[in-house]
Design a protein around this motif. Structure first.
Motif, mmCIF file in Angstrom:
data_model
loop_
_atom_site.group_PDB
_atom_site.id
_atom_site.type_symbol
_atom_site.label_atom_id
_atom_site.label_comp_id
_atom_site.label_asym_id
_atom_site.label_seq_id
_atom_site.Cartn_x
_atom_site.Cartn_y
_atom_site.Cartn_z
ATOM 1 N N VAL A 323 -11.142 7.995 14.876
ATOM 2 C CA VAL A 323 -10.422 9.245 14.580
ATOM 3 C C VAL A 323 -11.262 10.119 13.651
ATOM 4 O O VAL A 323 -12.317 9.702 13.169
ATOM 5 N N ASP A 324 -10.756 11.333 13.403
ATOM 6 C CA ASP A 324 -11.469 12.282 12.543
ATOM 7 C C ASP A 324 -10.870 12.383 11.142
ATOM 8 O O ASP A 324 -11.515 12.862 10.218
ATOM 9 N N VAL A 325 -9.637 11.940 10.983
ATOM 10 C CA VAL A 325 -8.963 11.966 9.683
ATOM 11 C C VAL A 325 -7.822 10.964 9.722
ATOM 12 O O VAL A 325 -7.256 10.683 10.799
ATOM 13 N N ILE A 326 -7.466 10.437 8.564
ATOM 14 C CA ILE A 326 -6.368 9.466 8.473
ATOM 15 C C ILE A 326 -5.348 9.963 7.456
ATOM 16 O O ILE A 326 -5.698 10.331 6.331
ATOM 17 N N VAL A 327 -4.081 9.981 7.868
ATOM 18 C CA VAL A 327 -2.957 10.247 6.964
ATOM 19 C C VAL A 327 -2.258 8.915 6.731
ATOM 20 O O VAL A 327 -1.838 8.259 7.697
ATOM 21 N N ILE A 328 -2.135 8.508 5.485
ATOM 22 C CA ILE A 328 -1.517 7.215 5.202
ATOM 23 C C ILE A 328 -0.525 7.327 4.044
ATOM 24 O O ILE A 328 -0.783 8.026 3.065
ATOM 25 N N GLY A 329 0.633 6.709 4.224
ATOM 26 C CA GLY A 329 1.586 6.637 3.125
ATOM 27 C C GLY A 329 3.001 7.070 3.412
ATOM 28 O O GLY A 329 3.941 6.505 2.841
ATOM 29 N N PRO A 330 3.246 8.088 4.269
ATOM 30 C CA PRO A 330 4.634 8.529 4.454
ATOM 31 C C PRO A 330 5.535 7.401 4.962
ATOM 32 O O PRO A 330 5.287 6.826 6.027
ATOM 33 N N GLY A 331 6.569 7.090 4.200
ATOM 34 C CA GLY A 331 7.536 6.070 4.608
ATOM 35 C C GLY A 331 6.972 4.675 4.764
ATOM 36 O O GLY A 331 7.585 3.807 5.391
ATOM 37 N N LEU A 332 5.812 4.420 4.163
ATOM 38 C CA LEU A 332 5.079 3.172 4.424
ATOM 39 C C LEU A 332 5.686 1.960 3.725
ATOM 40 O O LEU A 332 5.486 0.835 4.154
ATOM 41 N N SER A 333 6.403 2.166 2.639
ATOM 42 C CA SER A 333 6.914 1.136 1.726
ATOM 43 C C SER A 333 5.800 0.716 0.778
ATOM 44 O O SER A 333 4.630 1.110 0.951
ATOM 45 N N THR A 334 6.151 -0.101 -0.195
ATOM 46 C CA THR A 334 5.140 -0.602 -1.144
ATOM 47 C C THR A 334 5.001 -2.116 -1.038
ATOM 48 O O THR A 334 4.524 -2.765 -1.969
ATOM 49 N N GLU A 335 5.398 -2.661 0.096
ATOM 50 C CA GLU A 335 5.294 -4.118 0.307
ATOM 51 C C GLU A 335 3.836 -4.526 0.470
ATOM 52 O O GLU A 335 2.937 -3.687 0.604
ATOM 53 N N ILE A 336 3.609 -5.840 0.514
ATOM 54 C CA ILE A 336 2.248 -6.374 0.561
ATOM 55 C C ILE A 336 1.499 -5.907 1.802
ATOM 56 O O ILE A 336 0.299 -5.637 1.758
ATOM 57 N N ASP A 337 2.209 -5.760 2.942
ATOM 58 C CA ASP A 337 1.546 -5.296 4.167
ATOM 59 C C ASP A 337 1.058 -3.861 4.017
ATOM 60 O O ASP A 337 -0.021 -3.495 4.504
ATOM 61 N N ALA A 338 1.845 -3.030 3.334
ATOM 62 C CA ALA A 338 1.451 -1.634 3.121
ATOM 63 C C ALA A 338 0.241 -1.557 2.203
ATOM 64 O O ALA A 338 -0.701 -0.776 2.445
ATOM 65 N N LYS A 339 0.229 -2.379 1.172
ATOM 66 C CA LYS A 339 -0.924 -2.430 0.270
ATOM 67 C C LYS A 339 -2.178 -2.859 1.027
ATOM 68 O O LYS A 339 -3.263 -2.273 0.844
ATOM 69 N N THR A 340 -2.031 -3.857 1.885
ATOM 70 C CA THR A 340 -3.170 -4.323 2.694
ATOM 71 C C THR A 340 -3.698 -3.210 3.580
ATOM 72 O O THR A 340 -4.914 -3.013 3.695
ATOM 73 N N LEU A 341 -2.772 -2.488 4.223
ATOM 74 C CA LEU A 341 -3.179 -1.371 5.086
ATOM 75 C C LEU A 341 -4.005 -0.350 4.312
ATOM 76 O O LEU A 341 -5.043 0.122 4.793
ATOM 77 N N LEU A 342 -3.534 0.014 3.131
ATOM 78 C CA LEU A 342 -4.226 1.023 2.338
ATOM 79 C C LEU A 342 -5.607 0.534 1.906
ATOM 80 O O LEU A 342 -6.606 1.266 2.033
ATOM 81 N N ILE A 343 -5.678 -0.696 1.431
ATOM 82 C CA ILE A 343 -6.968 -1.246 0.979
ATOM 83 C C ILE A 343 -7.952 -1.316 2.147
ATOM 84 O O ILE A 343 -9.121 -0.915 2.016
ATOM 85 N N GLU A 344 -7.502 -1.807 3.283
ATOM 86 C CA GLU A 344 -8.388 -1.930 4.450
ATOM 87 C C GLU A 344 -8.823 -0.562 4.970
ATOM 88 O O GLU A 344 -9.951 -0.391 5.430
ATOM 89 N N THR A 345 -7.930 0.400 4.892
ATOM 90 C CA THR A 345 -8.265 1.752 5.365
ATOM 91 C C THR A 345 -9.345 2.379 4.491
ATOM 92 O O THR A 345 -10.301 2.986 4.996
ATOM 93 N N ILE A 346 -9.183 2.262 3.175
ATOM 94 C CA ILE A 346 -10.200 2.808 2.272
ATOM 95 C C ILE A 346 -11.513 2.046 2.431
ATOM 96 O O ILE A 346 -12.609 2.637 2.402
ATOM 97 N N LYS A 347 -11.426 0.741 2.646
ATOM 98 C CA LYS A 347 -12.621 -0.098 2.755
ATOM 99 C C LYS A 347 -13.398 0.180 4.033
ATOM 100 O O LYS A 347 -14.628 0.288 4.017
ATOM 101 N N HIS A 348 -12.695 0.319 5.161
ATOM 102 C CA HIS A 348 -13.370 0.421 6.459
ATOM 103 C C HIS A 348 -13.451 1.854 6.991
ATOM 104 O O HIS A 348 -14.269 2.145 7.861
ATOM 105 N N GLY A 349 -12.585 2.733 6.504
ATOM 106 C CA GLY A 349 -12.592 4.094 7.025
ATOM 107 C C GLY A 349 -13.764 4.913 6.506
ATOM 108 O O GLY A 349 -14.141 4.807 5.344
ATOM 109 N N LYS A 350 -14.317 5.730 7.370
ATOM 110 C CA LYS A 350 -15.453 6.587 6.993
ATOM 111 C C LYS A 350 -15.090 8.070 7.042
ATOM 112 O O LYS A 350 -15.901 8.917 6.705
ATOM 113 N N VAL A 351 -13.879 8.359 7.481
ATOM 114 C CA VAL A 351 -13.458 9.753 7.666
ATOM 115 C C VAL A 351 -12.543 10.165 6.513
ATOM 116 O O VAL A 351 -12.043 9.320 5.763
ATOM 117 N N PRO A 352 -12.309 11.475 6.342
ATOM 118 C CA PRO A 352 -11.414 11.924 5.265
ATOM 119 C C PRO A 352 -10.048 11.254 5.340
ATOM 120 O O PRO A 352 -9.522 10.971 6.426
#
Length: 506
Positions: A323-352
């Motif tokens: 993709v060209d951009v990632i939007v993350i967070g709306p309605g995601l919750s703050t559970e462990i799976d959501a935290k994992t998603l955010l960490i992995e996205t920042i770690k592996h994502g190269k786009v804004p």
């Protein structure tokens, strides 16, 4: 682009214009007075109205006296009251007063009883008591004068800024004139666009008073706003193109049986012109999203002991890199799976990356997540989320919007969209945008999800991240203003904002 200046900035520019460029102060005053007088004279029934100009002893008062003289020469029924002593007049105000005396102008010094009658007789009151240099609380007769004017409920036009508003912060210095219209001289002032000052200004119109553009170059801070959307702010559309020409947005949103945020963000991105929206969300949301937003690609995940299953995580990583951009967070919750998603996205994502809502709440508890990120990041907190991010009370955030947004941008190398009635956008390079579009009908569930989708759609189509942030906020606000026309303040919902995005952008 419209500049926004502090009171100190305006003083420096005035001084530079007078001392370096040699344009006399009285010339600037005359230009200002002409502009204000024109605004008074375009009133529909001005030939039947009585105008009262209330002047202080400084240059704002001099502006008021000059306005009175111009109105007199145009046969307007005008009277002028000076609050203060002749010995306190500035040089320019003294000159304006002497001219009026020679013309036998209807000008008097303040006396409580007669002032009350003058106010009651007037249809329009021009506030020329204090200008942008005011820095102390208003007391004594000045307080009485302002109380009388406010209590009259007459139509009030303030010259440059309502008397009593701090031009640097928007704070009320004890008491302030409540204007119906404010005529800003040369540029917006910070105190006009920040709350509570913005409420006291009401409608703001900027007029040119003859200051050369070069005089503004001495100002360090780049604070600006946009009054309207222009074609050069929007992505380019090509005659020969396909959906791949207009970018891909990945929306990582929603939690178990909570699909609304993903829907709103994805639909807003589409309405902004993006070619393709890909949504990553829990499996429980698949059916409703496929039925509500069939244009989107849906990738879902399931849980194993509260964690995202490994094979599903691999699919998500593939999506992140396509993709060209990632939007993350709306309605995601703050559970462990959501935290994992955010960490992995920042770690592996190269786009804004645009981080909103629960993505920000996760960061508030795990601030190291933003350390050493490689991609451009836009964060979009409201004051409550910003309070958690900065470990500061909400009131401090509200009182120091620009400073706190700038702190966030500089400390974490992110673009900050600090959402408020007049949203503040800052960059790590100290650019500052203050948005003036939008209305209180937009204080409704899902409006923030819409904004994240709009900004994501612009970034996906190739708009630079800071420009996408402020343009997205402007579009979002203008769409809300359009929605207000048909739905009003009370009935507006987030989908009404989305429905008006195409109208704003066409």
């Amino acid at each position: 682009m419209n500049r926004i200046l502090t009171g100190q900035d305006m003083k420096k520019i005035d001084r530079n214009t007078i001392d370096y460029y040699g344009i006399p102060s009285l010339v600037l005053m005359e230009r200002a007075a002409l502009g204000v007088a024109n605004e008074v004279m375009i009133r529909e029934f001005i030939n039947k109205e009585k105008v009262l100009i209330v002047c202080g002893t400084g240059n704002n008062g001099g502006d008021g006296l000059a306005v009175g003289r111009i109105l007199l020469s145009n046969n307007v029924d005008v009277k002028m009251v000076i609050v203060g002593d002749y010995n306190q007049f500035s040089v320019e105000t003294k000159k304006q007063y002497e001219i009026l005396v020679k013309l036998n102008g209807p000008i008097v010094f303040y006396q409580e009883e007669s002032f009350y009658h003058l106010v009651n007789e007037a249809d329009v009151i021009v506030d020329a008591i204090f200008g942008v240099g005011l820095s102390r609380d208003i007391k004594g007769i000045y307080k009485e004068v302002i109380q009388t004017i406010n209590g009259s409920k007459k139509y009030v036009i303030a010259i440059d800024i309502p008397s009593g508003i701090d031009a640097n912060s928007g704070k009320v210095l004890g008491i302030s004139i409540k204007a119906n219209q404010t005529i800003a001289l040369s540029a917006y002032k910070l105190g006009q666009v920040l709350f509570p000052g913005h409420e006291y200004c009401n409608e703001i119109k900027v007029i040119d008073i003859g200051i050369p553009l070069e005089a503004y170059k001495k100002i360090d801070k780049n604070i600006f706003t946009m009054s309207k959307l222009t074609q050069d702010m929007l992505p380019t559309r090509k005659p020969r193109s396909n959906k791949g020409s207009y970018g891909k947005v990945l929306v990582m949103a929603g939690s178990k049986n909570m699909s609304g945020a993903a829907y709103l963000s994805g639909l807003a991105a589409y309405r902004t012109g993006v070619g393709l929206v890909h949504i990553v969300t829990p499996e429980d949301n698949r059916i409703i999203l496929q039925s509500q937003l069939p244009e989107a690609i849906i990738t879902t995940y399931e849980f194993n002991n509260g964690c995202i299953e490994q094979n599903h995580m691999e699919k998500i990583k593939q999506a992140i890199n396509n993709v060209d951009v990632i939007v993350i967070g709306p309605g995601l919750s703050t559970e462990i799976d959501a935290k994992t998603l955010l960490i992995e996205t920042i770690k592996h994502g190269k786009v804004p990356l645009i981080i909103d809502a629960d993505g920000l709440n996760i960061i508030a508890k795990n601030k190291d997540i933003l350390k050493n990120h490689q991609q451009p990041i836009i964060v979009t907190p409201h004051p409550g989320e910003m309070s958690r991010l900065m470990n500061e009370p909400v009131q401090i955030i509200l009182d120091q919007l620009i400073e706190k947004a700038m702190n966030m941008s500089e400390q974490h190398n992110v673009i900050t969209v600090l959402k408020d009635s007049n949203t503040v956008i800052t960059s790590p390079t100290r650019d500052i945008y203050i948005n003036l579009s939008g209305n209180n009908g937009m204080a409704t569930a899902g409006a923030g999800d819409v904004l994240s989708g709009v900004i994501g759609g612009l970034v996906a189509q190739g708009i630079e991240t800071f420009k996408a942030a402020y343009t997205g906020v402007l579009i979002h606000g203008l769409a809300g203003d359009k929605a207000k026309e048909s739905k009003g303040y009370y009935g507006m919902i987030a989908r009404d904002i989305i429905q008006n995005i195409p109208e704003v952008m066409k």
